[in-house]
Design a protein around this motif. Structure first.
Motif, short mmCIF file in Angstrom:
data_model
loop_
_atom_site.label_atom_id
_atom_site.label_comp_id
_atom_site.label_asym_id
_atom_site.label_seq_id
_atom_site.Cartn_x
_atom_site.Cartn_y
_atom_site.Cartn_z
N PRO A 141 38.15 3.74 -44.78
CA PRO A 141 39.49 3.37 -44.77
C PRO A 141 39.63 2.09 -45.04
CG PRO A 141 38.55 4.08 -42.85
CD PRO A 141 37.55 4.30 -43.47
N ASP A 142 40.22 1.65 -46.20
CA ASP A 142 40.77 0.39 -46.44
C ASP A 142 41.90 -0.11 -46.24
OD1 ASP A 142 40.93 2.11 -48.57
OD2 ASP A 142 41.06 0.51 -49.89
N ARG A 143 42.83 1.10 -45.91
CA ARG A 143 44.47 0.68 -45.42
C ARG A 143 44.86 1.91 -44.74
NH1 ARG A 143 46.53 1.28 -51.63
NH2 ARG A 143 44.86 -0.39 -51.86
N SER A 196 41.04 4.27 -50.63
CA SER A 196 42.05 4.57 -51.84
C SER A 196 41.76 4.74 -53.12
CB SER A 196 43.17 3.26 -51.39
OG SER A 196 42.17 2.01 -51.56
N ARG A 197 40.63 4.63 -53.17
CA ARG A 197 39.87 4.79 -54.51
C ARG A 197 39.61 6.40 -55.01
NH1 ARG A 197 36.95 0.46 -56.97
NH2 ARG A 197 36.08 2.01 -58.49
N SER A 203 46.58 9.31 -52.79
CA SER A 203 48.05 9.79 -52.64
C SER A 203 48.36 9.40 -51.10
CB SER A 203 48.06 11.21 -52.94
OG SER A 203 47.24 12.00 -52.14
N GLN A 204 47.34 9.47 -50.22
CA GLN A 204 47.62 9.41 -48.75
C GLN A 204 47.39 8.15 -48.07
OE1 GLN A 204 46.65 13.86 -46.66
NE2 GLN A 204 45.13 12.48 -46.49
N GLY A 205 46.80 7.27 -48.81
CA GLY A 205 46.31 6.02 -48.35
C GLY A 205 44.88 5.75 -47.71
N ALA A 206 44.48 7.10 -47.27
CA ALA A 206 43.09 7.26 -46.77
C ALA A 206 42.90 8.94 -46.72
CB ALA A 206 43.12 6.68 -45.35
#
Ligand SMILES: [Zn+2]
Length: 257
Positions: A141-143, A196-197, A203-206
């Motif tokens: 999870p980067d964000r 996020s890739r 779409s969700q951020g993670a």
């Protein structure tokens, strides 16, 4: 009020079915409606060995993982490698928590995270990709993400914390290095990426089990299952064992720091 709270807490500590039945007999529907659905009961730990959560991905609401691919399916491969990883980790001095107990047991992604949150020091989610290309890749999870599932009462839930994101990135890096060494010549190292890739992460951020995670969490796309060479590797017992050893070596490195 005290007595009511005690009863609720006692009921929550019971195995899920008994707990649900006891809760339904209590007064105060509005209070009860706000209590989240119980996750599977996990016995209190007696062990001093670090607990690692191994999540064999699928089946869940969005993808059962049963689609035939190169003579197998993703759910089966994830399950088979998870059992080998459990065995290798136990031999290396860890306790292991699996998020499901049978090849086709259905568990929602948010519940996979909540099971892992229950005492584990880290979580690895085992998956296989169906994209062009070959090799393994890792995602963390980067964000912060926002859970987007309108039919779920927890729609809009935000996570994970900044600390979990930082630690997850470290875990992904250590795992990628270890896997790159152990699997050299057998599988290509496609690298480490942010959630996020991914399709869901964009779409969700993670990814969902990242959003609900309180511990370092990494998704391992072990192979590209639609690639014939990758599929042959991960279908073979020797390949599965090598994969389990590669992941376990990374977990040993990460927890020894
Ligand atoms: Zn998957």
């Amino acid at each position: 009020m005290k007595r009511f709270l005690f009863t609720v807490l006692t009921a929550l500590a019971l195995p899920s079915l008994a707990g649900a039945a006891a809760l339904e007999q209590l007064p105060g529907e509005t209070v009860l409606a706000s209590i989240p659905a119980p996750i599977p009961a996990i016995p209190a730990r007696q062990s001093a060995r670090p607990l690692v959560c191994v999540d064999p991905g699928h089946p869940n609401t969005f993808n059962d993982g049963f689609a035939p691919v190169n003579g197998t399916n993703e759910t089966r491969i994830n399950w088979q490698v998870a059992l080998r990883l459990e065995s290798v980790l136990k031999a290396k001095g860890f306790d292991v928590l699996l998020t499901r107990h049978a090849e086709r047991e259905f568990v929602e992604n948010k519940d996979r995270a909540r099971i892992c949150n229950n005492g584990a020091v880290l979580a690895v989610h085992l998956h296989c990709e169906s994209t062009p290309g070959t090799g393994f890749a890792l995602y963390y999870p980067d964000r912060q993400g926002v859970y987007d599932y309108k039919n779920d009462p927890e729609n809009g839930f935000k996570g994970p914390s900044e600390l979990v994101r930082t630690d997850s990135r470290s875990l992904a890096t250590v795992l990628a290095n270890s896997m790159g060494g152990t699997l050299e010549g057998a599988l290509k190292n496609r690298g480490v990426y942010g959630d996020s890739r991914t399709a869901v992460g964009s779409s969700q951020g993670a990814l969902t089990f990242s959003i609900f995670s309180n511990i370092p969490t990494v998704t391992i796309e072990m192979v590209v299952l639609t690639n014939k060479k990758d599929a042959a590797f991960i279908k073979a017992e020797a390949g599965q064992q090598q994969m389990a050893q590669a992941i376990a070596a990374g977990i040993v490195s990460y927890t020894a720091r």
